[in-house]
Scaffold this motif. Sequence first.
Motif, PDB file in Angstrom:
ATOM      1  N   SER A   1      -0.489 -10.693  -0.753  1.00 55.47           N
ATOM      2  CA  SER A   1       0.244 -11.831  -1.306  1.00 55.47           C
ATOM      3  C   SER A   1       0.164 -13.052  -0.394  1.00 55.47           C
ATOM      4  CB  SER A   1       1.718 -11.473  -1.500  1.00 55.47           C
ATOM      5  OG  SER A   1       1.806 -10.333  -2.299  1.00 55.47           O
TER       6      SER A   1
ATOM      7  N   GLN B   1       1.375  -0.945 -11.434  1.00 53.82           N
ATOM      8  CA  GLN B   1       2.489  -1.613 -10.762  1.00 53.82           C
ATOM      9  C   GLN B   1       1.962  -2.536  -9.673  1.00 53.82           C
ATOM     10  OE1 GLN B   1       2.604   1.698 -11.475  1.00 53.82           O
ATOM     11  NE2 GLN B   1       4.018   1.379 -13.170  1.00 53.82           N
ATOM     12  N   GLN B   2       0.951  -2.015  -8.973  1.00 49.35           N
ATOM     13  CA  GLN B   2       0.388  -2.814  -7.896  1.00 49.35           C
ATOM     14  C   GLN B   2      -0.220  -4.107  -8.457  1.00 49.35           C
ATOM     15  OE1 GLN B   2      -3.196  -1.372  -5.603  1.00 49.35           O
ATOM     16  NE2 GLN B   2      -1.689  -1.504  -3.967  1.00 49.35           N
TER      17      GLN B   2
ATOM     18  N   GLU C   1       0.086  -4.653   0.407  1.00 52.61           N
ATOM     19  CA  GLU C   1       0.380  -5.510  -0.745  1.00 52.61           C
ATOM     20  C   GLU C   1       1.006  -6.820  -0.308  1.00 52.61           C
ATOM     21  OE1 GLU C   1       2.709  -3.485  -3.662  1.00 52.61           O
ATOM     22  OE2 GLU C   1       1.148  -2.001  -4.094  1.00 52.61           O
ATOM     23  N   GLU C   2       1.918  -6.719   0.645  1.00 57.29           N
ATOM     24  CA  GLU C   2       2.570  -7.918   1.161  1.00 57.29           C
ATOM     25  C   GLU C   2       1.524  -8.840   1.783  1.00 57.29           C
ATOM     26  OE1 GLU C   2       5.823  -6.755   3.746  1.00 57.29           O
ATOM     27  OE2 GLU C   2       5.628  -8.711   4.723  1.00 57.29           O
TER      28      GLU C   2
ATOM     29  N   ALA D   1       2.767  -0.713   0.900  1.00 55.37           N
ATOM     30  CA  ALA D   1       3.645  -1.878   0.755  1.00 55.37           C
ATOM     31  C   ALA D   1       3.217  -2.986   1.710  1.00 55.37           C
ATOM     32  CB  ALA D   1       5.090  -1.475   1.030  1.00 55.37           C
TER      33      ALA D   1
ATOM     34  N   ALA E   1       0.549  -5.624 -11.129  1.00 57.48           N
ATOM     35  CA  ALA E   1       1.632  -6.501 -11.568  1.00 57.48           C
ATOM     36  C   ALA E   1       2.302  -7.184 -10.384  1.00 57.48           C
ATOM     37  CB  ALA E   1       2.663  -5.690 -12.364  1.00 57.48           C
ATOM     38  N   ARG E   2       2.436  -6.438  -9.266  1.00 53.74           N
ATOM     39  CA  ARG E   2       3.120  -7.001  -8.107  1.00 53.74           C
ATOM     40  C   ARG E   2       2.282  -8.061  -7.405  1.00 53.74           C
ATOM     41  NH1 ARG E   2       4.942  -1.514  -7.116  1.00 53.74           N
ATOM     42  NH2 ARG E   2       3.069  -1.166  -5.888  1.00 53.74           N
ATOM     43  N   VAL E   3       0.982  -7.817  -7.234  1.00 56.95           N
ATOM     44  CA  VAL E   3       0.231  -8.717  -6.366  1.00 56.95           C
ATOM     45  C   VAL E   3      -0.575  -9.790  -7.097  1.00 56.95           C
ATOM     46  CG1 VAL E   3       0.029  -6.988  -4.543  1.00 56.95           C
ATOM     47  CG2 VAL E   3      -1.841  -7.274  -6.182  1.00 56.95           C
TER      48      VAL E   3
END
Lengths: 313, 288, 304
Positions: free
Chosen positions: C244, C260-261, C240-241, C237, C263-265
């Motif tokens: 971003s 998912q990763q 990933e943050e 996490a 999609a998130r980043v």
Amino acid sequence: MSAVSSAAMLEAEKLRGGLSRRKLLDKAFVVIGLSIMLGCLAILAVLFIDLVRDGAPRFGWDFLTNFASRRATSAGILAAWVGTSLIMLVTAVCAVPIGVMAAIYLEEYAPKNWFTAIVEINVTNLAGVPSIVYGLLALGLLVHQFDLGQSILAAGLTLALLILPIVIVATRESIRSVPNAIREAAYGLGATRWEVTKDHVLPYSTGGILTGMILGLSRAIGETAPIITIGALSFIAFLPDSPIKSEFPFVSFQWLHDPFTAMPIQMFNWVSRPDQAFQANAAAAGAILLCMTLAMNGVAIFIRYRFRKKINW
Amino acid sequence: MRDRVVEILLLASGLVAVFTTLAIVGVLLFESGGFFEHVTLKEFFTDTMWTPLFADAHYGIMPLVAGTLTTTVVALVVAVPLGTTIAIYLSEFAPHNVRETVKPILELLGAVPTVVYGYFALTMVTPLLQYFMPELPGFNMLSAGLVIGLMIVPYISSVSEDAMRAVPRYMREGSYAMGATRLQTALRVVVPGAFSGLAAAFILGISRAVGETMVVAIAAGMQPNLTFDPREPAATITAYIVQVSLGDLAHGSIGYQSIFAAGLVLMAITLMFNVIGFGLTRKFREAY
Amino acid sequence: MQRTTEAPSAVRATRPAEETALSKESPANAKSTSGAPRISIAVDDTRQVRTLNVKAAVDNVNFYYGEHRALKNLTIPIADRQVTALIGPSGCGKSTFLRCFNRMHDLQPGTRYEGSITLHPDNLNLIGPGVDPIEVRMRIGMVFQKPNPFPKSIFENVAYGLRLRGLRNRATLAEEVEKALRGAALWDEAKDRLQDSALALSGGQMQRLCIARALATKPEILLFDEPTSALDPIATAKIEELISTLRDQVTVLIVTHNMQQAARVSDYTAFMYIGELIEFDEAAKIFTNPSKKATEDYITGRYG
């Protein structure tokens, strides 16, 4: 706008400037590394050529069939090469079976415990013991305690102990390269541990064992210090007792107890004479000795190469 | 049942190694025991002369130790830079087929009989050195040390190369990805990463040089001489043992016992280096 | 299953229909300079066309391991200061593709590139035959799957790239190291132990150290090769943050097997399959309404 891109160009230009210096160093190192390596190989060649050139006047059939002599021109290496051959025979007969069996024990049988650890440490340690210390061991134990005297047997046993670690290490390595799946397959068919070892592990590691044996013997053949220490005579004008007899039982082991000389000892003896004429004898003997070791190493490399090509796990 | 017999046979073979070590230690201690009945430890370590065979006998081991150390240092000055450079070249620069071809040939350098190297030192290296240093004596530690150095180059290069190749690929990739050249990666990442292995290579090389006998016996002269000047002739511990063995000494005489005392010192020095060296080798094998 | 072998029709180089906030230039100006061209993505007629500033244009790239063709005719624009994710089942060539950007393949003999990856603004073809891989790697950073700090101190790890470039001034080094560590959100944890060995850090910290190491030399593109696959969820996490926040300063290209990763980043996502590009689009579009059946199958977990 164009200012931005020209700034980027400038930055890239700067990077390239530092880079060319770094790459130059890189290239310089390649040149240095290669020349050091080639230099070492060239020295090997010079060494060989030098021996052959210095020894040239002595090469000939007489050199091989004459005994040592007080006159340089008629001195030969008959006793030396016969002695070396017999010593190697004793060394091989003792060191190879014991070395291979010890390696099998360590790889296939030994439980993981402190005792095995001690044996292993011993083997690695023995590989680092200076050869002359083996000579002292032989002098104190074999020559005087066991009363073997300054004999072929004593010399052969000394060199056998000396190359034992080499044989053990080489054998272990090749045994280890036999994949476990092969062992499991054999065990799965109900083979005992010894059957697995004898039918599978040993045959597949023959190449490595042979290589180790030859490398060990090539080390032994050139070893001088330990057999000087046991007091080998260097002026010997006779051959050991013949192993084959015309009467029953046709075989004799008397030669084991005979005094001897060997190639490296003969060479050392000639080198250390002040008379220049003997330097040629030394060089000739050295060239022959070097040929023997290089040939043995060549064979070892070839075997290793062949077996590696043949078996591909 | 047969399996049991086989196992015992195999075990017995393994024990040969243990017995050899015990016998070496036993013989050295036993025979030098007689020596130390005559010579005090204080005399052994502080007397500056070693003349056990003379009428005026002195038993100070230091001249022999000095000779041994001097030839060893000369050898290392040659072997460490050459061996390490070759190792870096083979491990980081050389294409696969070059490495596979050169390595066995290089190992031949270590396979040449030492008596041949002795001849080489005496009849070729020394005259060559005398060309540059006219006052250099015919027997000297410099030429012996140089030749020993050459002899242990393949040893140092092969142990070092193993250590460097044990440095994992992802470590190199990290460096290359930063834009490092091969040399920068080799010197800044691979060499530090293989440090304990390199140290092991050097130490095992030292132990080899200390135990080397024939080259020094032939080329360095055999007079014990308390000096650290490599241009002078001197005897090493090993050369002394050879010298005594060449003569005809009565079993049990002090001269006979003195070679075991010298051997004990030699064994102690090499054992110390070997233990450190193998410890370090194990460390680099475990590091990754 | 239907796959395209031609360059994906979704990506078309056109004159921008509309300028985004990223560029304030007029189209005419853009054409006259060597600066980044703009590429619009027209997925279908119902969607509004968006443009992106291109940092690197991948054009018809093929890559070979010996005879084996591992990448086939890839054409993708990499958006400046955005996160582009490469997804696809294992063996699809996404890591191979990523490693083309900094020429890591040059370390293995018998590899060959075809096509071009043009880096803007100076139009350098990253995989061009005359281009020095070391120069490329100095401009394009990389973070690996397994954290691979060097067996040196934390400080020396971050300073590594600067030292490679010959920087010796201690004060400047210290300053740059601090900046990079702050950039990688590791400063607070590491500031009191800069001289400790990097190998004493936790896995997540090591990976952030590797990010700091890459950031220290101010790369133009930062490549991430499955950077969290060896980490626990909390460390993941954090990374990933971090990714971003990185998009403000650097173009990010990330390979991940975790959808998912991606999609998130990511802002843009490319779906690859057996060396080919199946679909490239804005991440939101790929993950909600992919155009290709194969993409949808993969995203919904039908294979891979």
